[in-house]
Scaffold this motif. Structure first.
Motif, short mmCIF file in Angstrom:
data_model
loop_
_atom_site.label_atom_id
_atom_site.label_comp_id
_atom_site.label_asym_id
_atom_site.label_seq_id
_atom_site.Cartn_x
_atom_site.Cartn_y
_atom_site.Cartn_z
N HIS A 159 0.83 -1.21 0.00
CA HIS A 159 0.00 0.00 0.00
C HIS A 159 0.87 1.26 0.00
N GLY A 238 -7.65 4.62 -2.74
CA GLY A 238 -8.34 3.53 -3.40
C GLY A 238 -7.43 2.77 -4.36
N HIS A 239 -6.59 3.50 -5.08
CA HIS A 239 -5.64 2.88 -6.00
C HIS A 239 -4.67 1.99 -5.24
N ASP A 241 -5.19 0.54 -2.31
CA ASP A 241 -5.91 -0.64 -1.82
C ASP A 241 -6.16 -1.63 -2.95
N HIS A 242 -6.46 -1.12 -4.13
CA HIS A 242 -6.64 -2.00 -5.30
C HIS A 242 -5.37 -2.80 -5.57
N ASP A 245 -4.69 -5.79 -3.22
CA ASP A 245 -5.47 -6.99 -3.50
C ASP A 245 -5.16 -7.59 -4.86
N TYR A 290 -10.88 5.02 1.45
CA TYR A 290 -10.40 3.71 1.03
C TYR A 290 -11.50 2.95 0.29
N LYS A 294 -11.38 2.59 -3.74
CA LYS A 294 -11.12 1.26 -4.27
C LYS A 294 -12.24 0.81 -5.19
N ASP A 298 -11.45 -0.28 -8.90
CA ASP A 298 -11.83 -1.64 -9.28
C ASP A 298 -12.72 -1.64 -10.53
#
Length: 336
Positions: A159, A238-239, A241-242, A245, A290, A294, A298
Motif C-alpha cells: 500500500h 483507493g488505487h 488498496d486496489h 489486493d 479507502y 477502491k 476496481d
C-alpha cells in the motif's frame, strides 16, 4: 491566511516535543522482535516495488529508495517537519505564547494519530520524498489480527510503496496538492482563533462534522480546493488498496485473510471519545476514502484495463470530478 502565515502560527519545534511526550508507549516487545521487524520492514519496502510496478504499469527510474523505519515519536517529529514545510512555516513561530499554544494543540493531535498509523509516504521532504513505516504499530496490528507477520508487513508495504510510485511516476501530483493547499489556507477574512472557536460550537451542534463546518466558513475557491484534495486523496488511497489486493497470493500468500480481518478491524465500533476524536481529525472520512476509492478503481480497471485507467495520471484535467468517484462510468465517458 496564507501558507506562510498559517505555518508561522505554530511553534513546530514545540509541537514535535509535545507530541513525542504525549505519544502512547507501544506494547512490550523483545529486542529480537524489534530488530527483526525493523529489518523485515526495510526488506519488504524494497520487495514491494517490483509487484507494485507490475500491477500499476507505472514505472520509475533509478534504484529503489530505502524506507525510513521509525517509532511513534520519530514519526511525530517527521510529521511536524512535513507540516512545517507544507505550510511555509519557520522552525518556530514568531509569537511565543500563541505559537506555543497552537504547537501544543498540533502535538497533541499528532500524538493521537501516531498510535494508529502504519506507514506514510511524504512527498514534501527536502530530498524529494520519503516512505515512513511505523514499526511498533505494525507489530501491534499484526498481533491483534493474528496474521503471519512477514505477510502482513509486505501487505502494508504494498500500500505505502504504491503511494511512493504514484508520486515518483507523476511528479506533478505534489505541486497539485501544494497549489490546492495554498488556496485552502488563503485569507478569507477570518481570524484563525475565531474559526477554531466556531468549530468547537459547530461540532457540538451538528452531525456532519468537520467537513461540513469547513464548507460553511470557506470561500467558493476554498471549497473547490478542498474538493480537489478530497477527490485526489480518495483516488490515491483507493488505487493503493486496489494494488494490495491485485498483487495476488503468489506474493502475499495469506493476503485474503489479512484483508478480511483488517477490514473487520476498520469497521469495529469505537468508544465514544475515540469516535469524537476520529470525527474531528477526519479519520473516519479517510476510511470512507479507502472504500469509495477502491470501488472506483476496481470498476474502471475491470471495464477498461490498467493501461487505459492510467490516463487518470495525465494531469489535473483527467482526475475524477467529485461526482465521478461514486459513478465511475461518468469518468470513463468524459475522459476515455
Amino acid at each position: 491566511m496564507s501558507q506562510s502565515a498559517l505555518g508561522g502560527a505554530v511553534d513546530w519545534q514545540f509541537a514535535a516535543t509535545v507530541g513525542a511526550r504525549l505519544a502512547r508507549p507501544a506494547g512490550p516487545v523483545t529486542e529480537y522482535t524489534r530488530r527483526q521487524a525493523i529489518e523485515e520492514l526495510a526488506e519488504c519496502s524494497r520487495d514491494a516495488e517490483p509487484p507494485v510496478r507490475d500491477v500499476t504499469r507505472l514505472h520509475t527510474d533509478g534504484p529503489i529508495p530505502d524506507a525510513r523505519i521509525v517509532d511513534r515519536p520519530e514519526w511525530i517529529r517527521a510529521a511536524t517537519e512535513s507540516l512545517r514545510s507544507m505550510t511555509g512555516g519557520d522552525e518556530s513561530a514568531g509569537g511565543f505564547l500563541s505559537g506555543r499554544v497552537t504547537g501544543a494543540q498540533t502535538g497533541a493531535v499528532l500524538a493521537f494519530v501516531s498510535s494508529g498509523i502504519l506507514g506514510q509516504y511524504d512527498p514534501f521532504t527536502a530530498d524529494g520524498g520519503k516512505l515512513l513505516l511505523v514499526y511498533p504499530n505494525v507489530i501491534a496490528v499484526e498481533r491483534q489480527l493474528r496474521v503471519v507477520p512477514r505477510d502482513f508487513r509486505l501487505w502494508v508495504c504494498l500500500h505505502e510503496v504504491t503511494h511512493r510510485v504514484q508520486f515518483t511516476a507523476n511528479p506533478w501530483l505534489a505541486g497539485y496538492m501544494t497549489d490546492a493547499l495554498e488556496v485552502l489556507t488563503a485569507d478569507a477574512g477570518d481570524d484563525l482563533a475565531a474559526v477554531i472557536g466556531r468549530l468547537a460550537e459547530f461540532v457540538r451542534d451538528r452531525q456532519d462534522g468537520v467537513l461540513g463546518f469547513m464548507r460553511a466558513v470557506q470561500s467558493e475557491p476554498q471549497r473547490e480546493a478542498l474538493d480537489r484534495l478530497l477527490v485526489l486523496g480518495t483516488l490515491l488511497e483507493g488505487h493503493a488498496d486496489h494494488v494490495m489486493d491485485a498483487v495476488g497470493p503468489t506474493v502475499v500468500p495469506s493476503g485474503v485473510t489479512i484483508r478480511r480481518r483488517f477490514d473487520e478491524r476498520r469497521h469495529r465500533k469505537q468508544p465514544p471519545l475515540q469516535r469524537i476524536l476520529r470525527a474531528l481529525l477526519g479519520i473516519d472520512a479517510k476510511m470512507s476514502q479507502y472504500t469509495r476509492g477502491k470501488a472506483f478503481v476496481d470498476e474502471v480497471v475491470t471495464k477498461v484495463g490498467m493501461d487505459r485507467f492510467n490516463t487518470i495520471w495525465t494531469g489535473a484535467e483527467t482526475l475524477p470530478l467529485p461526482d465521478e468517484i461514486d459513478e465511475p462510468q461518468r469518468w470513463i465517458d468524459r475522459i476515455l
